[in-house]
Design a protein around this motif. Structure first.
Motif: not given
Length: 410
Positions: A46-59, A39-40
């Motif tokens: 628009h070409d965003e950069i997505i990464c998982r930061w922790g257990g249920d956290e995203f940047i 869903r993220i």
């Protein structure tokens, strides 16, 4: 980063994910996370950069254009995540908290922006109602103030800045003072800091355990002295959900009542429904252990949580305190809640306290409904210990509430 462009770091944290893991298991939790990632990606177009930061956290790193605002992305993320998630066996509703920090206004490096977006996210998680929180100078000042208070509360016991006040709870049948609730007060740098401000800070910085044991011991010590004036008086003591995570809590509570020779049946430990966001089975075992020792268990602010009926059924609580929000709305739907709680009390054998009673009409209505105990400014505001002892030193007829006596005689 290019200096002529505007970028932002989004820090996204799922709300309630721990409860999903605790209640349904990690396999279901993994299914939820997998769906959230999809869903993220759907929200980011628009070409965003997505990464998982922790257990249920995203940047997420996003780039703003004249036709695409950061607000658009935040709203899209909320919209996608808020839709029901259907796993193999469950339908789960999730929410999220989003904090945003922009380059170059708020920070010059990725690490700084992540930290500021994280702080913004937590300010929303701590009680905000907006879809997202954008970092600002005002928020920075608020965070600095909270950090200053957090350091202060850690030293509050050593500096003797804490004290207890006591609000009487009235027997609706006799008008007598049946018990008192011990309420914590903190004076810091000449200002009285409200409990709803400093208690969450103490829970975050770990000071709440030490403060909680101080409150428990001070309450029992004061009760021991009050029993010289009124031997049957009980005391209600609020217990943080973090204290229930302490494996030594039961033994320490037993040690304190033995030290001051107080009957544990006169000590009512008040917990809120929020404790059920923790390990439910562990909590039930701890409550049973306390009840076997003779302590009474009360559910405070009843009706404001998500598990009200299961709380009463699973714990076999001794007392339920109806939240003041229902008492304030007796003329609307609040009275239906009160009636329902009273019907259940007859079957399950618990006593009922109405909080926040402020006028004669409320007292009359609640007494007529059979509410066992009443608490609120109509009878007494929280009293300093000396004022309480003076009140209890009077003749029993002078201690009784004239409001209930007038109600009974009318």
């Amino acid at each position: 980063m290019e200096t002529d462009s505007q970028y932002a770091i989004f820090f996204l944290d799922l709300d309630g994910f721990k409860q999903v893991n605790d209640n349904f298991g990690h396999r279901v939790g993994d299914e939820v996370l997998t769906e959230v990632v999809k869903r993220i990606k759907q929200a980011c177009q628009h070409d965003e950069i997505i990464c998982r930061w922790g257990g249920d956290e995203f940047i997420i790193m996003a780039h703003q254009s004249p036709l695409y605002r950061f607000e658009d992305l935040a709203i899209a993320l909320k919209k996608h995540i808020n839709q029901a998630i259907i796993t193999t066996q469950h339908v789960i509703h999730m929410d999220c908290s989003i904090g945003i920090a922009m380059y170059p206004e708020h920070g010059q490096s990725i690490s700084d922006l992540i930290s500021l977006a994280d702080l913004s996210m937590y300010s929303r998680k701590s009680g905000g109602t907006d879809d997202y929180v954008m970092f600002s100078g005002e928020l920075e000042q608020k965070i600095k103030h909270e950090m200053h208070l957090s350091k202060g509360i850690a030293q509050a016991i050593a500096e003797q800045q804490l004290r207890l006040v006591f609000q009487p709870i009235i027997d609706s049948t006799t008008g007598d003072i049946a018990s008192v609730e011990a309420l914590l007060r903190w004076e810091f740098e000449g200002n009285n800091i409200p409990p709803d401000v400093f208690i969450p800070l103490a829970e975050k910085n770990g000071a709440i355990k030490q403060i909680g044991y101080w409150v428990l011991e001070e309450s029992v010590r004061h009760l021991s002295a009050l029993h010289l004036l009124k031997p049957q008086l009980a005391i209600c003591i609020n217990v943080s959900m973090i204290q229930f995570e302490d494996v030594d809590f039961v033994s320490k509570a037993e040690q304190i009542i033995n030290q001051y020779h107080v009957n544990p049946s006169k000590v009512h430990l008040e917990i809120t429904e929020s404790v059920f966001s923790q390990d439910k089975l562990k909590l039930i075992d701890m409550v049973k252990a306390l009840q076997l020792l003779g302590f009474m268990i009360s559910i405070d602010d009843f009706g404001t949580g998500y598990s009200s009926l299961s709380v009463i059924q699973d714990l076999h609580v001794n007392t339920v305190k109806i939240d003041r929000s229902f008492i304030n709305n007796l003329h609307l739907h609040g009275i239906d809640i009160v009636k329902a709680v009273m019907v259940m009390s007859h079957g399950l054998g618990y006593r009922v306290v109405a909080e926040g009673v402020e006028n004669q009409q409320q007292a009359n209505t609640l007494t007529a409904l059979g509410i066992h105990y009443l608490q609120g400014y109509l009878f007494d505001k929280p009293l300093e210990f000396d004022a309480l002892t003076q009140k209890l030193s009077r003749h029993p007829d002078e201690q009784r509430s004239p409001f209930l006596l007038r109600s009974a005689n009318s």
